[in-house]
Design an enzyme around this catalytic site. Structure first.
Site, short mmCIF file in Angstrom:
data_model
loop_
_atom_site.label_atom_id
_atom_site.label_comp_id
_atom_site.label_asym_id
_atom_site.label_seq_id
_atom_site.Cartn_x
_atom_site.Cartn_y
_atom_site.Cartn_z
N ARG A 119 50.85 25.87 61.81
CA ARG A 119 50.25 26.92 62.65
C ARG A 119 51.30 27.64 63.48
O ARG A 119 51.14 28.81 63.81
CB ARG A 119 49.15 26.29 63.52
CG ARG A 119 49.61 25.25 64.48
CD ARG A 119 48.48 24.37 64.99
NE ARG A 119 48.07 23.37 64.00
CZ ARG A 119 47.11 22.48 64.19
NH1 ARG A 119 46.43 22.47 65.32
NH2 ARG A 119 46.81 21.60 63.25
N LYS A 139 55.76 11.46 60.49
CA LYS A 139 54.66 10.93 59.69
C LYS A 139 54.99 9.51 59.23
O LYS A 139 56.16 9.17 59.10
CB LYS A 139 54.47 11.79 58.42
CG LYS A 139 53.86 13.16 58.65
CD LYS A 139 53.75 13.92 57.34
CE LYS A 139 53.15 15.31 57.56
NZ LYS A 139 51.76 15.30 58.01
N1 BES Z 1 51.04 19.54 56.24
C1 BES Z 1 50.20 18.82 57.11
C2 BES Z 1 48.74 18.79 56.67
C3 BES Z 1 48.42 18.04 55.42
C4 BES Z 1 48.06 16.71 55.47
C5 BES Z 1 48.39 18.68 54.21
C6 BES Z 1 47.73 16.03 54.33
C7 BES Z 1 48.05 18.01 53.06
C8 BES Z 1 47.72 16.69 53.11
C9 BES Z 1 50.24 19.43 58.52
O1 BES Z 1 51.42 20.04 58.87
C10 BES Z 1 49.99 18.33 59.48
O2 BES Z 1 50.76 17.42 59.51
N2 BES Z 1 48.90 18.43 60.22
C11 BES Z 1 48.53 17.42 61.14
C12 BES Z 1 47.99 18.10 62.37
C13 BES Z 1 47.76 17.18 63.53
C14 BES Z 1 49.08 16.69 64.08
C15 BES Z 1 46.99 17.93 64.59
C16 BES Z 1 47.47 16.55 60.49
O3 BES Z 1 46.64 17.07 59.77
O4 BES Z 1 47.51 15.35 60.70
ZN ZN Z 2 52.81 18.66 59.73
#
Ligand code: BES
Ligand code: ZN
Ligand code: ZN
Length: 493
Positions: free
Chosen positions: A348, A274
């Site tokens: 997931r 990230k």
């Molecule tokens: N934990 C994150 C989702 C999240 C983002 C929660 C912002 C709270 C605030 C999750 O694991 C994630 O990173 N999801 C990705 C999925 C994508 C790579 C398909 C996302 O939402 O960007």
């Molecule tokens: Zn994530």
């Protein structure tokens, strides 16, 4: 926060701040203004004469009562029109009272229960929730100045009216349990990643189980491996912190309700790392787990007549030489395979194992809670939780509980057309579905691992992690899910 109830006339209440709630309807307003004038004397009249306080929502006024009165300050708080009164309006009004009392450096706050026409116990619980949760602050790491130590220590609900008093004692005890559990969830989620990682999350769950009376079993990595939970193992393999699979159980007999909570104690994104900005908030990526633990605390203390199992896959998602990589293929608990296209879609992967494992319990229903997708935050903001599932009846029950507790849910559709977006050429399913409809493709991924049971998925990414304060929430973890699930389970049978 210590909550209590006293049956007593207003004039006899002793607190640093005595808050009374007034309706804006002319007749009720005038009646209450007259009563207050009679009880508290000449200092009250000028306030009403000036017309500064009309009993509208968000109206507040402080009256200094002077010598001869047990409480030095009377705080008037408006609650609007009587016919439009809801528990949420009371939560917000009580929150205003608490925040005002805090600025006045009070250490005790009394809340006079207004005359209620319906939902008396629930309204009293709402007052307690609003006032206590508004005062929450994650401050255990702050080296305190003496000035900051002066906090509100107790909130005293009071009424002299027989009918309200009958309901109040029990309602305040119930509220204390619900508030404590919500605070516990907030504390767990707000705790930094160097305090809460899979092993310490498991320890905290065990401690809660011992204290409040539910059973906790913790599976270590070797057992997770034996079970073939490839998702949990894959996500944790880049971290020096070993995974844990935490199983909670309360009650016996009959088919249980299974609650599954995403327990990513820190989500860097892994190899698909990230950006640095706001990565810190990913210490709250175990908010689903925190909601499950808080709910168990509440239902055990409330002694609800239900059988509930909690499943928490707990991992830290880190990049390293041993981390799972894009293109890797994982075999999950139920034998299905998934292609890891993006290591940041890790929630997931671990939930897939937990949803498969849930079948072992032959559950009456399974509800999972997860800070699963940024896409859900894009769709719904921080206002409402996204819900998906395979059973209208279950979703309807959850939605009703959400309306009551104001932890509202909004359904997103798992239409068949979304399924092809997570098709993989090399595995049974791919863990990302491209740019569009991200909350739904995540839901679809989970659906592929759901057994033969009723299931609802709650994407709490927006509602668990807040960027700004609300009426009775602060920036950071909201503890969402605890009040919702406790209400849901209360009316389960
Ligand atoms: N934990 C994150 C989702 C999240 C983002 C929660 C912002 C709270 C605030 C999750 O694991 C994630 O990173 N999801 C990705 C999925 C994508 C790579 C398909 C996302 O939402 O960007
Ligand atoms: Zn994530
Ligand atoms: Zn995550």
């Amino acid at each position: 926060m210590k909550l209590s109830f006293v049956k007593s006339p207003l004039k006899q209440i002793k607190a640093d701040v005595l808050a009374v709630f007034l309706f804006q309807d002319t007749q009720l307003f005038q009646r209450d203004a007259r009563t207050l004038g009679r009880l508290f004397g000449s200092r009250i009249a000028p306030l009403f004469d000036a017309g500064d306080f009309l009993g509208k929502e968000k109206d507040t006024a402080v009256v200094y009562l002077g010598r001869g009165h047990k409480s030095p300050r009377l705080l008037l708080v408006g609650i609007g029109e009587q016919t439009k009164l809801t528990p949420e309006r009371l939560r917000r009004a009580a929150a205003m009272a608490a925040k005002k009392a805090k600025t006045l450096k009070a250490s005790s706050l009394a809340l006079a229960i207004p005359t209620l026409r319906k939902d008396v116990p629930d309204s009293i619980v709402a007052l307690c929730e609003g006032a206590s949760l508004a005062l929450y602050k994650f401050d255990k790491y702050l080296t305190k100045e003496p000035e900051d130590l002066k906090k509100i220590q107790e909130i005293i609900l009071c009424s002299g009216d027989g009918a309200a008093a009958n309901a109040a004692g029990g309602a305040v005890r119930r509220a204390q349990i619900i508030v404590d559990a919500t605070v516990a969830a907030r504390d767990l989620a707000n705790a930094p990643g160097n305090e809460i990682y899979p092993e310490t999350l498991a320890e905290a769950t065990k401690k809660s189980g011992e204290q409040f009376g539910f059973r906790v079993t913790v599976l270590e990595e070797s057992e997770i491996e034996e079970l073939g939970m490839g998702g949990v193992l894959g996500v944790c393999q880049g971290s020096s912190k070993p995974a844990r699979f935490i199983i909670l159980e309360y009650g016996t007999g009959g088919k249980p309700v299974v609650l599954v909570g995403k327990g990513v104690t820190f989500d860097t994104g892994g190899i698909s790392i990230k950006p640095a900005a706001s990565m810190a908030e990913m210490k709250m990526d175990m908010s689903g787990a925190a909601a499950v633990i808080g709910t168990f605390q509440a239902i055990a203390r409330l002694k609800l007549p239900v059988h509930v199992v909690g499943l928490i896959p707990a991992v830290e998602n880190m990049p390293s030489g041993s981390a799972v990589k894009p293109g890797d293929i994982i075999r999950h608990f139920n034998g299905k395979t998934s292609e890891v296209d993006n290591t940041d879609a890790e929630g997931r992967l671990i939930l897939a194992d937990a949803l498969g494992y849930a079948s072992r319990y032959n559950p009456a229903a399974v509800v999972d809670l997860a800070t699963l997708t940024g896409a859900c935050v894009v769709a719904l903001g921080h206002v409402v939780t996204g819900m998906m599932g395979n059973d209208e009846g279950l979703m309807k029950r959850l939605k009703a509980a959400g309306e009551k507790t104001f932890e509202r849910l909004w359904e997103l559709p798992l239409y068949d057309e979304y399924e092809k977006l997570i098709k993989s050429d090399v595995a049974d399913v791919k863990n990302v579905g491209g740019r569009w409809g991200g909350a739904i493709t995540a839901g679809w991924f989970l659906k592929k691992f759901v057994g033969n049971y009723k299931w609802a998925h709650l994407d709490i990414a927006g509602t668990a992690i807040l960027e700004e304060h609300g009426e009775y929430t602060q920036r950071g973890a909201s503890g969402v899910g605890v009040r919702l699930l406790t209400e849901f389970l209360k009316s389960w049978k």
